[in-house]
Design an enzyme around this catalytic site. Structure first.
Site, PDB file in Angstrom:
ATOM      1  N   ASP A  10       0.831  -1.195   0.000  1.00 11.15           N
ATOM      2  CA  ASP A  10       0.000   0.000   0.000  1.00 11.15           C
ATOM      3  C   ASP A  10       0.872   1.255   0.000  1.00 11.15           C
ATOM      4  OD1 ASP A  10      -2.736   1.196   0.412  1.00 11.15           O
ATOM      5  OD2 ASP A  10      -1.777   1.947   2.232  1.00 11.15           O
TER       6      ASP A  10
ATOM      7  N   GLU B 145      14.824 -15.083  -0.195  1.00  9.61           N
ATOM      8  CA  GLU B 145      15.257 -16.114   0.747  1.00  9.61           C
ATOM      9  C   GLU B 145      14.298 -17.307   0.754  1.00  9.61           C
ATOM     10  OE1 GLU B 145      15.371 -14.306   4.554  1.00  9.61           O
ATOM     11  OE2 GLU B 145      16.998 -12.914   4.067  1.00  9.61           O
TER      12      GLU B 145
END
Length: 536
Positions: A216, A265
């Site tokens: 956002d 990751e």
């Protein structure tokens, strides 16, 4: 998400790594999707129960608007705790169940993240207020002394996007910055603790199995040094592309490079999607360089009117801007902040015809597409909500925005002939129109002329046709004025944006049409405000 589950999802959806390059992503606005407990408010269990519908519809992923613990001053975009679920939506076990069931169905889950600001009930902000001026916690926000003889004036002339000053004074005399509602203090992203906290929040939800984040106000995290005056007084547009000292500053990109290392990751191609209102498609592309985010909403396309020349220019500009950074273009027609496109395109039969045609155009373009809940039903904007039921905070701000975002957030109809149309047993938090009985999922299912079945068929063809989905170019074909025509391999899409039938040689066999051919059995006549998919 475990490595095994990542591999299962990749296999079950038939995609290679980079699924997001061609995904159709369905936005769920949780309070308006499905209510499981009869309190009139949608919830996570309601979402879980309706996941098979989304699987049948044919989307690839589901984006959930905020469901975090929040006082709900701005429909959950004022977050008090980023690791907790607001009780109105359920709890963490419910969130886990949604993610697990979605994965079992081959759907991915993207959650909303709100990093520009939090709630004034967030523990950091409450502690900052208690500790007073000069305290370490205040450095995590934008606290400033005021101007004027006694500090009675705001620190600068910035206006809130919801109307009024973007500064609120606290009892000890300092002011804090909030680009949105006063209940939404902005974080200071120059502070290391803010950066550390959000990397931890990312990992919390990635560990739970989410497949990515819609970010956002992704363009708002960094403010210009010194917080310089804007120098003008007109009310800023909530969804605009102005050049501003608090939006689209170059410093945001270092933040997203840091986030990309976190996303990488994890197995399973986890993604970041920017809600970035920028002055140009080229500026948006900067968020999508190979070491930053994966997608950004194409608001330049959303804001384009129903006009062939304007649409072609927006398509070309979007594809051209994304190509140098190797990112997919995204296409979107509606979301929880804008008037539904059936209404934007004129409303009534004309607006619906244009919306159906626009859906086929969007789903034929190269890249990824976003579908806002209810657009597959052809829902119009609800424009006659009584003032007393409205909850959009900008509605209550004098000289603020138009405050009409509630009209696109009315709970969607599922079944039955009377409200709340299967949304839940306890009514709905915003009233639903009587005309929606004929637009419910139940009413449209199995009707070959319905908008729902048009979407289902289009999404099935999109999955089946190798020319559709990922890509970065279209081959424009000669076409009469007011008509778009392009080829992607053996597939051709034609769109008549005019109000009259247009004669054009048929480029092949009809795969799908947004409306019955006006010249049937004459295939060379394109109906007004229509789109046709052809096998050329």
């Amino acid at each position: 998400m475990t490595q095994h589950l990542a591999e299962t999802l990749s296999t079950s959806s038939g995609t290679l790594p980079g699924w997001w390059r061609e995904a159709v992503i369905y936005q769920v606005y949780p309070r308006s999707f499905a209510d499981s407990n009869g309190d009139g408010m949608g919830d996570l269990e309601g979402i879980r129960s309706r996941l098979p519908y989304l699987k049948e519809l044919g989307v690839d992923a589901v984006w959930l608007s905020p469901f975090y613990a929040s006082p709900q001053a701005d429909a959950g975009y004022d977050v008090a705790d980023y690791r907790a679920i607001d009780p109105m939506f359920g709890n963490l076990h419910d969130a886990d169940a949604v993610i697990r069931e979605a994965h079992a169905l081959g759907l991915r889950i993207i959650v909303d993240l709100v990093p520009n600001h939090c709630s004034d009930q967030h523990e950091w902000f409450k502690q900052a207020l208690r500790e007073g001026p000069g305290s370490p916690l205040r450095e995590r926000f934008h606290f400033r002394p005021g101007q004027g003889e006694n500090g009675e004036l705001p620190p600068n002339d910035w206006e809130s996007l919801f109307g009024g000053p973007s500064w609120t004074r606290v009892p000890d005399g300092e002011w804090y910055l909030h680009l949105f509602a006063s209940e939404q203090p902005d974080f200071n992203w120059e502070h290391p603790a803010v950066q550390d906290e959000f990397r931890s929040i990312l990992r919390f939800w990635l560990d739970l199995g989410t497949d990515g984040f819609r970010i956002d106000v992704a363009h708002g995290l960094v403010k210009a040094p010194g917080l310089p005056d804007l120098g003008r007084s007109e009310q800023l547009k909530l969804l605009g592309n102005q050049v501003l000292p608090f939006f689209d500053q170059d410093g945001v990109h270092e933040i997203y490079r840091s986030w990309r290392t976190v996303l990488d990751e994890y197995a399973g191609d986890r993604i970041g999607v920017a809600e970035a209102w920028t002055p140009s498609a080229e500026r948006t592309a900067l968020y999508l360089r190979p070491d930053e985010l994966h997608q950004a909403f194409n608001f330049h396309y959303l804001n384009t009117g129903w006009d062939a020349d304007a649409l072609r220019a927006a398509i070309d500009d979007s594809l051209d801007a994304m190509r140098p950074v190797g990112a997919p273009t995204t296409w979107v027609l509606s979301n929880h902040d804008v008037v539904r496109h059936v209404t934007r395109y004129g409303g009534g039969d004309q607006g619906l015809a244009r919306a159906r045609a626009a859906a086929l155009l969007m789903l034929a373009l190269p890249g990824s597409a976003y579908v806002y809940q209810g657009e597959e039903l052809g829902l119009p904007e609800v424009t006659d909500l009584p003032d007393e039921v409205r909850q959009d905070p900008s509605f209550f701000k004098e000289n603020g925005q138009e405050g009409l975002r509630d009209g696109c957030r009315v709970p969607i109809p599922w079944s039955g002939t009377e409200a709340p149309y299967g949304f839940g047993e306890g009514g709905s938090w915003l009233p639903q129109p009587a005309a929606w009985a004929g637009l419910s999922v139940e009413a449209q299912t199995g009707d070959p002329e319905s908008t729902l079945e048009l979407y289902r068929t289009a999404l099935r063809i999109r999955r089946e046709r190798p020319e559709l989905g990922a890509g970065d170019a279209v081959e424009w074909l000669p076409a009469p004025a007011g008509v778009l025509a392009f080829r992607r391999g053996g597939f051709v899409c034609t769109v008549n944006t005019t109000g009259e039938p247009v004669r054009m040689p048929a480029p092949g066999t009809v795969l799908l049409a947004s409306t019955a051919p006006a010249g049937d059995p004459d295939p060379d006549l394109l109906p007004a405000d229509s789109a046709v998919w052809w096998l050329g």
